[in-house]
Design a protein around this motif. Structure first.
Motif: not given
Length: 282
Positions: A19-23, A155-160, A262-264
């Motif tokens: 349910r938290d997908y994409g939060d 301490g975290r990042g997402r590069i798309i 997301s974390d997924l």
């Protein structure tokens, strides 16, 4: 218009493990080329799932402001706009710094800006070659280089990176675009390896043909270059590559964006994800 569902639902409902997908609440996303097309779909998805957003791109200033204000009001997040010229590395870096200064952090960088020119190699204008390489490839480098130190400190990042089916296969009359998108995939893999132990991921999305302004312009260019009607180009050239004979939708691409942001998507790194109706399966 498609509406991304807001975050929410019954917090006690244990039948929804995803349910938290994409939060993305509390995160900040910078998305280049996001005043229309794929980039705007990503911005809408990010904002609908709680992220503050920095928009970037071309267009009528009044229309851009309307988009910015509407997104901010409808999603209850902060939305800013930065007019960085993607051909200028200093302005691209400033866009990244602006996000940190204005919104306090930078969690998601989407390198999406892109242009196209269709012409045979021997007739390909030098200025168009330089402009396509600058916007489609070099801007990815400048934005990523500026973003990594911020993400490391957090301490975290997402590069798309938005590449293309043309990052994997070629088509005639698109030498600069194909070269740039192949470069984006190579750059994606290199960055992924360099930041793998910093809780930062770097991945690429490779769309097939999507009904966006850049593709609409290609139809006329392809008709001119190939000596075909626009109807023939649509049937035999544009959708001829995709076994489904359908355009990829911006919402379908935004779904992949949400997964990677997301974390997924935390164990996806250095990968490319083809969303092309089966084009590159052939």
């Amino acid at each position: 218009m498609f509406q991304w569902p807001k975050r929410g639902g019954d917090a006690d409902d244990q039948t929804l493990p995803f349910r938290d997908y994409g939060d993305l609440k509390g995160q900040v996303a910078v998305i280049s080329g996001s005043t229309s097309g794929i980039g705007l779909a990503f911005a809408r998805a990010a904002a609908a799932h709680g992220a503050d957003v920095v928009l970037n791109g071309l267009g009528d200033p009044a229309e851009i402001e309307r988009t910015r204000a509407e997104l901010e009001a409808s999603c209850g997040v902060r939305v800013r706009y930065h007019a960085a010229d993607m051909t200028r590395g200093d302005e691209v870096a400033d866009m990244v710094a602006y996000a940190k200064h204005q919104l306090g952090r930078l969690d998601i960088l989407v390198n999406n800006a892109g242009i196209q020119h269709v012409e045979a190699v021997e007739k390909f204008p030098s200025d168009q070659w330089e402009r396509i390489i600058a916007i489609n490839l070099s801007s990815v480098f400048y934005a990523t280089r500026a973003a990594i130190p911020i993400m490391k400190a957090q301490g975290r990042g997402r590069i798309i990176n938005v590449a293309s089916a043309h990052g994997l296969v070629a088509s005639p009359f698109k030498s600069a675009y194909v070269a740039a998108k192949h470069g984006v995939l190579g750059f994606t893999k290199t960055v992924a390896l360099e930041v793998a132990q910093d809780n930062i991921t770097c991945n690429a999305i490779c769309p097939g043909y999507v009904e966006t302004p850049i593709v609409e312009k290609q139809i006329a260019d392809q008709a001119r270059t190939r000596g075909l009607s626009k109807e023939q180009v649509m049937k035999d050239v544009i959708l001829g590559s995709q076994p489904t004979k359908k355009f990829v939708t911006t919402e379908q691409l935004a779904g992949m964006f949400l997964y990677l942001a997301s974390d997924l998507g935390g164990s996806a790194n250095g990968a490319h994800f083809s969303i092309d109706g089966g084009w590159t399966a052939q």
